[in-house]
Design an enzyme around this catalytic site. Structure first.
Site, short mmCIF file in Angstrom:
data_model
loop_
_atom_site.label_atom_id
_atom_site.label_comp_id
_atom_site.label_asym_id
_atom_site.label_seq_id
_atom_site.Cartn_x
_atom_site.Cartn_y
_atom_site.Cartn_z
CG ASN A 9 -1.74 1.21 1.24
OD1 ASN A 9 -2.08 2.13 0.48
ND2 ASN A 9 -1.96 0.95 2.36
CD1 TRP A 10 3.11 1.40 -3.07
CD2 TRP A 10 3.70 2.08 -4.74
NE1 TRP A 10 4.00 0.17 -3.52
CE2 TRP A 10 4.33 0.55 -5.16
CE3 TRP A 10 3.52 2.98 -5.59
CZ2 TRP A 10 5.34 0.46 -6.47
CZ3 TRP A 10 3.95 2.57 -6.90
CH2 TRP A 10 5.10 1.40 -6.91
CE LYS A 11 -0.05 3.58 5.03
NZ LYS A 11 -0.22 3.49 6.00
CG HIS A 95 -6.34 1.51 5.11
ND1 HIS A 95 -5.43 2.74 5.99
CD2 HIS A 95 -4.98 0.51 5.05
CE1 HIS A 95 -4.49 1.97 6.89
NE2 HIS A 95 -4.19 0.93 5.20
CD GLU A 97 -3.24 5.33 6.50
OE1 GLU A 97 -2.97 5.39 5.29
OE2 GLU A 97 -2.31 4.99 7.44
CD GLU A 167 -3.85 -2.94 7.13
OE1 GLU A 167 -2.76 -3.47 6.88
OE2 GLU A 167 -3.88 -1.95 6.72
N GLY A 173 2.06 1.99 10.74
CA GLY A 173 3.15 3.26 10.56
C GLY A 173 4.09 3.75 11.67
CB SER A 212 4.88 -2.14 11.78
OG SER A 212 4.44 -0.51 11.90
N GLY A 233 1.93 -1.00 4.28
CA GLY A 233 2.74 0.06 4.10
C GLY A 233 3.68 0.61 3.73
N GLY A 234 4.82 1.68 5.00
CA GLY A 234 6.10 1.30 4.79
C GLY A 234 7.19 0.80 3.97
C1 PEP Z 1 -0.70 -0.15 6.09
O1 PEP Z 1 -1.22 1.54 5.78
O2 PEP Z 1 -1.71 -0.89 5.57
C2 PEP Z 1 0.48 -0.56 7.35
C3 PEP Z 1 -0.07 -1.73 7.29
O3 PEP Z 1 1.00 0.49 7.29
P1 PEP Z 1 3.06 -0.18 7.85
O4 PEP Z 1 2.78 -1.08 6.83
O5 PEP Z 1 3.58 1.03 7.32
O6 PEP Z 1 2.64 -0.15 9.29
#
Ligand code: PEP
Length: 258
Positions: A9-11, A95, A97, A167, A173, A212, A233-234
């Site tokens: 997920n490049w956000k 999601h 967010e 999640e 994040g 994470s 994500g990151g």
């Molecule tokens: C996400 O946004 O779906 C996510 C899992 O982010 P991160 O891996 O950065 O925690």
């Protein structure tokens, strides 16, 4: 047998040039991995270019969101049909967010889930509790409420056409990953909840963990019996990290049905 899935997920990150560079760095390294499924979800404006570069590869294209309505006067909306048209196979739905920052309700997420299926996309339904909810002992009731909204609107069989991503909001994040056992406990709860409606759907259901996930912890998470891959994500913004996570999915033992 459930085949693992790793989705990045490049956000709202990067640029046209960096998105192109990222997918070009990922593709050749993932090309040799054939025991799991892989996807990236770039920002909407870059779906076209990332889709072009990845066409014919084993990295599928996904969107980070979609509109809950079909088409028409919904300024700023992007429909499931448009995403399918752009070559998307997956769409993230609900999601945290979107839920937390943009006020998306369980009902809106359920409508989006239905729209994704209607247009031939595989929805990846994100569920998970906040830290306050976990500390209040409400993890299962929150996850159940988020799941039940989709089951109620779309039916239990529809869950089998999608993917669930657990999640925990407190792990997204933040660098705080759920322990493999914490993830397993909630994944087992999710599978059990769906099994109560349809056992076969539950057994075949892909349940991802997100929060994470990194190259350094992916293998332990993916080794848990109900963890069928990750939503990243990151770490999905760094080609080598993402590829290492993809490799962990490739190397993880296939999950045998319960
Ligand atoms: C996400 O946004 O779906 C996510 C899992 O982010 P991160 O891996 O950065 O925690």
């Amino acid at each position: 047998m459930r085949v693992k899935l790793v989705a990045g997920n490049w956000k709202m990150s990067g640029s046209l040039a960096s998105s192109q560079a990222l997918i070009k760095a990922i593709l050749p390294q993932v090309a040799a991995l054939n025991r799991a499924r892989y996807a990236v979800c770039p920002p909407f404006p870059y779906l076209g270019v990332v889709g072009q570069v990845s066409q014919g590869s084993n990295v599928a294209l996904g969107a980070q969101d979609l509109c809950q309505f079909d088409d028409g006067a919904y300024t700023g909306g992007v429909s499931g049909a448009m995403l399918a048209d752009c070559g998307c196979r997956y769409a993230l739905v609900g999601h945290s967010e979107r839920r937390g920052i943009f006020g998306e309700t369980d009902e809106a997420a359920a409508l989006k889930y239905g729209q994704a299926l209607k247009h031939g996309l595989t929805p990846i339904l994100c569920v998970g509790e906040t830290l306050a909810e976990r500390e209040a002992g409400a993890t299962e009731s929150v996850v159940a409420r988020q799941l039940d909204a989709v089951v109620k609107r779309c039916g239990a069989a529809a869950i089998g056409q999608g993917v669930i991503a657990y999640e925990p909001v407190w792990a997204i994040g933040t660098g705080k990953t759920a322990t493999p056992q914490q993830a397993q406990d909630v994944h087992a709860f999710i599978r059990g909840r769906i099994a109560a409606a349809d056992r076969r759907v539950a057994e075949a259901l892909t349940i991802l963990y997100g929060g994470s996930v990194k190259a350094g912890n992916a293998a332990q998470l993916f080794a848990m019996p109900d963890v069928d891959g990750g939503l990243i994500g990151g770490a999905s913004l760094v080609a080598d990290e993402f590829v290492a996570i993809c490799r962990a999915a490739q190397d993880a033992k296939e999950t045998v049905k319960a």
